[in-house]
Design a protein around this motif. Sequence first.
Motif: not given
Lengths: 213, 221, 254
Positions: A62, A153, A155-156, A158-159
């Motif tokens: 992220v 990992g 989905p990071a 998405a930030v």
Amino acid sequence: MDSTAWSMLLNGAWVTLWISGVSIALGVSLGLIIALIRSAKIPFVHQVLGLYISIARATPLVTLVLFIFLSAPTLGINMDRSIAGILALTLNTTAFNAEIWRSAFNNFSNDQREAALAVGMTPGVYFRRIMLPQIVITSLPSLVNEMSFLIKGSPAIAVIGIVDLTRVTNRISAVTYEPLPPILAAGALYMVIIAALVWFQRVAECKANRLAM
Amino acid sequence: MTDWQILWAERGVFVDGFLNTLQLFGLGTVLGFLLGCLIVFGLEGAKAPLRIALRIFIDAMRLLPFLVLAYLFYYGLPSLGIRLSSWEAGVSALVLYHGAYFAEILRGARVTLPPGQVEAAVAQGFSMPRMFLRLILPQLVLKSRGVIGNQLIILLKDTAFLVIITVRELTAAANGLSGTYFIPMQAFIVVIGFYWIISIALEQAVNWMGRSGAKRGFKNA
Amino acid sequence: MPELPEVSIQKLSKQFDGVEVLRDVSLEVQRGEVVSILGSSGSGKSTLLRCVNWLEQPDGGEIRIAGDRIGVKADGKAMNNRDLAKVRSQLGMVFQSFNLWPHLNVLHNVTEALIHVKGMKKAEAETLADELLAKVGMAEKRSNYPYTLSGGQKQRVAIARALAMQPRVMLFDEPTSALDPELVGEVLAVIRDLSQEGYTMIIVTHEMEFARNVSDQVVFLEKGKIIEKSAPEEFFVHPKTERVRQFLELDEKV
């Protein structure tokens, strides 16, 4: 969930898969190149690459995604979200893959090198025909394991607003006002993807064990 | 003021974020590890239905991205009438998720333990919980210390995911400052430095544990 | 003009971390000759053999294969990898631990260098490989992978692999030392056949009986020096030195 919701969800899964897929392909190859350069132990280059690997392995995805996406404009680079996502995932997974390749190089038996030299192979032919094919097989289980980690990992991304399989659940619940079903469905899809990788890892382990005589 | 001077002036934001990340990490580690030990103890003695349920739980967590679990707690649970703050949701997700991973690590080490030790303990009249706590668990931790160390670094990095469900931790601090002053590069370099330092400290701790384990004849796993 | 020896070793010396493992070793092997190198472990006999194809680089002295120096070019500079590979392909090496390539099946272990070093066509290489595998009694296992073979079978494949390059000289580095006792015979039989076909061979071995039967010349190495070099009958029946006498007696007791 209705069919629109499901098609949105599958779109999200597709985004997760293609961005992760590109990063994995880049990360596996770049990792190999870095391991090769590191094996030459060129002063300075060796230390710089070692530092990169150490920092990249310690940095949360992220944080890395945000760093790249937000810093690029300050350098005058107008960076596409997907590119920023791919860049971050690649920087991360390359570092782990470089270590996997490196340990495979270090553990490769010297006996086979001698046998190759003794029949008149040059070091180049030896690397291409004897070492590399075996290293690919023995490293595959670890490389696939790292692929699972990368997907977990991913989905990071998405930030920074990429609508992947995780973020799409927000989009769906914004319409349906029912957040639970899309999250559970997304979870199930992730499980299918990662279970497939775990299965592939087992197959790869069987192959690799045969080489380990 | 240069960019770095701005960051120095705002150091309080970093320190708050850093402490909050450490707190999340500490709670996740301690509670997650306890949960992992409980699960392994359950796998040891419990009846079949519980054992199967525990196995399914472990495998499910291993196939799930951490953020999805955090989403489930923060966005999903309110539908069931359970409303957690972002911080509570984050800590619960960390504990549950990494508890499963710790359990899997310890279980892997348990399989390699020779059965004769348990028999010896039973023969001496140890009760099951006492035997687990005094004889089995210490060995499992020593055996798997390297993997546990890796898991701690993963746990540390997973705390950063919580910025997405609005927890005010270290990455959120950098994100906030870079938004306010438009100095993202410097802000994130500082934060990445923080993560790097904690990771190196963790690696050192694992090395140190490795030496104390080696003294007792436990090889590095 | 007398024929040049196939292998000529002159005043060879070699150190490992300051310890002398070879001291002033000289040896000539004529075409068709079989030379056995004996000695206790640590006497330097394997190192000597490994120097012949430059897997170890000697510190002093020189080695010539049919008159051409290995490792060093005419102008005194070190050979590059390509030249070194060319010389090495004239020397077939058989290792103690077989060193087959586990990712290739039996046939491809033999054809690999034929195709990728000699540049032979695949079909041609496979025909040759099949002949050689038949010769060592491994024709039926041509499609097997190394992990399915016994030690003796692996070693026979390794011999076929070395023969495939049609080397001037075969080098055997304790070819039966890693084998279970009941598998030693099958490998020695193959090597004996080769000696009868007139191959030039240097064999480092612990098998006394075998050395006595196949050798034209027996060399005894002690602490890196050749202390005895004679015909097998003389060596085994009338050893010149006390050290060799002891060595032979010890072997009889075992």
